[in-house]
Design a protein around this motif. Sequence first.
Motif, PDB file in Angstrom:
ATOM      1  N   PHE A  35       0.837  -1.203   0.000  1.00 31.77           N
ATOM      2  CA  PHE A  35       0.000   0.000   0.000  1.00 31.77           C
ATOM      3  C   PHE A  35       0.869   1.249   0.000  1.00 31.77           C
ATOM      4  CE2 PHE A  35      -2.296   3.419   2.121  1.00 31.77           C
ATOM      5  CZ  PHE A  35      -3.492   3.412   1.435  1.00 31.77           C
ATOM      6  N   CYS A  36       0.489   2.205  -0.823  1.00 30.62           N
ATOM      7  CA  CYS A  36       1.182   3.490  -0.878  1.00 30.62           C
ATOM      8  C   CYS A  36       0.264   4.573  -0.314  1.00 30.62           C
ATOM      9  CB  CYS A  36       1.580   3.833  -2.310  1.00 30.62           C
ATOM     10  SG  CYS A  36       2.369   5.453  -2.468  1.00 30.62           S
ATOM     11  N   GLY A  37       0.682   5.187   0.776  1.00 32.82           N
ATOM     12  CA  GLY A  37      -0.099   6.262   1.384  1.00 32.82           C
ATOM     13  C   GLY A  37      -0.177   7.492   0.497  1.00 32.82           C
ATOM     14  N   ASN A  38       0.835   7.693  -0.335  1.00 32.05           N
ATOM     15  CA  ASN A  38       0.856   8.851  -1.228  1.00 32.05           C
ATOM     16  C   ASN A  38      -0.156   8.683  -2.366  1.00 32.05           C
ATOM     17  OD1 ASN A  38       2.039  11.420  -1.813  1.00 32.05           O
ATOM     18  ND2 ASN A  38       3.132  10.465  -3.507  1.00 32.05           N
ATOM     19  N   CYS A  39      -0.176   7.507  -2.987  1.00 35.11           N
ATOM     20  CA  CYS A  39      -1.136   7.211  -4.065  1.00 35.11           C
ATOM     21  C   CYS A  39      -2.529   6.933  -3.495  1.00 35.11           C
ATOM     22  CB  CYS A  39      -0.707   5.981  -4.859  1.00 35.11           C
ATOM     23  SG  CYS A  39       0.727   6.161  -5.918  1.00 35.11           S
ATOM     24  N   GLY A  40      -2.566   6.440  -2.276  1.00 27.53           N
ATOM     25  CA  GLY A  40      -3.839   6.081  -1.652  1.00 27.53           C
ATOM     26  C   GLY A  40      -4.350   4.711  -2.049  1.00 27.53           C
ATOM     27  N   GLY A  41      -3.469   3.854  -2.498  1.00 28.85           N
ATOM     28  CA  GLY A  41      -3.870   2.508  -2.884  1.00 28.85           C
ATOM     29  C   GLY A  41      -2.667   1.605  -3.051  1.00 28.85           C
ATOM     30  N   ILE A  42      -2.932   0.437  -3.615  1.00 28.11           N
ATOM     31  CA  ILE A  42      -1.869  -0.531  -3.865  1.00 28.11           C
ATOM     32  C   ILE A  42      -0.920   0.013  -4.937  1.00 28.11           C
ATOM     33  CG2 ILE A  42      -1.395  -2.877  -4.716  1.00 28.11           C
ATOM     34  CD1 ILE A  42      -2.697  -2.783  -1.939  1.00 28.11           C
ATOM     35  N   CYS A  43       0.365  -0.202  -4.752  1.00 25.91           N
ATOM     36  CA  CYS A  43       1.372   0.212  -5.741  1.00 25.91           C
ATOM     37  C   CYS A  43       1.159  -0.630  -6.999  1.00 25.91           C
ATOM     38  CB  CYS A  43       2.778   0.008  -5.196  1.00 25.91           C
ATOM     39  SG  CYS A  43       3.148   0.921  -3.706  1.00 25.91           S
ATOM     40  N   SER A  44       0.461  -0.086  -7.967  1.00 16.51           N
ATOM     41  CA  SER A  44       0.039  -0.854  -9.140  1.00 16.51           C
ATOM     42  C   SER A  44       1.201  -1.303 -10.031  1.00 16.51           C
ATOM     43  CB  SER A  44      -0.966  -0.049  -9.967  1.00 16.51           C
ATOM     44  OG  SER A  44      -0.370   1.153 -10.429  1.00 16.51           O
ATOM     45  N   LYS A  45       2.322  -0.651  -9.930  1.00  8.87           N
ATOM     46  CA  LYS A  45       3.499  -1.045 -10.706  1.00  8.87           C
ATOM     47  C   LYS A  45       4.597  -1.604  -9.808  1.00  8.87           C
ATOM     48  CE  LYS A  45       2.636   2.109 -14.497  1.00  8.87           C
ATOM     49  NZ  LYS A  45       3.149   3.203 -15.314  1.00  8.87           N
ATOM     50  N   GLY A  46       4.226  -2.050  -8.600  1.00 10.08           N
ATOM     51  CA  GLY A  46       5.188  -2.621  -7.672  1.00 10.08           C
ATOM     52  C   GLY A  46       6.021  -1.560  -6.969  1.00 10.08           C
ATOM     53  N   ILE A  47       7.063  -2.013  -6.326  1.00 15.17           N
ATOM     54  CA  ILE A  47       7.940  -1.108  -5.588  1.00 15.17           C
ATOM     55  C   ILE A  47       9.395  -1.381  -5.949  1.00 15.17           C
ATOM     56  CG2 ILE A  47       6.316  -0.984  -3.660  1.00 15.17           C
ATOM     57  CD1 ILE A  47       8.367  -2.653  -2.029  1.00 15.17           C
ATOM     58  N   THR A  48      10.233  -0.397  -5.676  1.00 14.62           N
ATOM     59  CA  THR A  48      11.678  -0.573  -5.741  1.00 14.62           C
ATOM     60  C   THR A  48      12.163  -0.708  -4.312  1.00 14.62           C
ATOM     61  OG1 THR A  48      11.834   0.753  -7.750  1.00 14.62           O
ATOM     62  CG2 THR A  48      13.859   0.472  -6.465  1.00 14.62           C
ATOM     63  N   ILE A  49      12.773  -1.825  -4.006  1.00 17.22           N
ATOM     64  CA  ILE A  49      13.224  -2.097  -2.642  1.00 17.22           C
ATOM     65  C   ILE A  49      14.505  -1.325  -2.367  1.00 17.22           C
ATOM     66  CG2 ILE A  49      14.067  -3.869  -1.064  1.00 17.22           C
ATOM     67  CD1 ILE A  49      12.305  -5.870  -2.630  1.00 17.22           C
ATOM     68  N   LYS A  50      14.527  -0.624  -1.261  1.00 17.41           N
ATOM     69  CA  LYS A  50      15.712   0.119  -0.832  1.00 17.41           C
ATOM     70  C   LYS A  50      16.409  -0.563   0.336  1.00 17.41           C
ATOM     71  CE  LYS A  50      15.135   3.548  -3.705  1.00 17.41           C
ATOM     72  NZ  LYS A  50      16.055   3.807  -4.767  1.00 17.41           N
TER      73      LYS A  50
END
Length: 98
Positions: A35-50
Amino acid sequence: MNNLSELKLNKFQLNVLLNDEQKETFDYIVRQNVFCGNCGGICSKGITIKEIILDSLNDIHIRGVCNVCNGKVTRLLQFGENKEFYTKANEFRKSIKK
């Protein structure tokens, strides 16, 4: 009480810890279930792991950024509840202290 410290992992170390089923779960979550709080939903294109962290309960925290908006995201994977994984993680901790 548990006195294990947090341990930063690289992707190779994570790969050593996870069995095939856990790897599939991890990959699915990174691609489609953060979940992305900035987008307000699921990260539809995934995430980049840091950052990947093995915590004091032998759960895995992933921290990264949303691939849509670059907002910071985090996800907890509760692998430490699995006795086999918990034991394997403790053995891993011992092996890297040597």
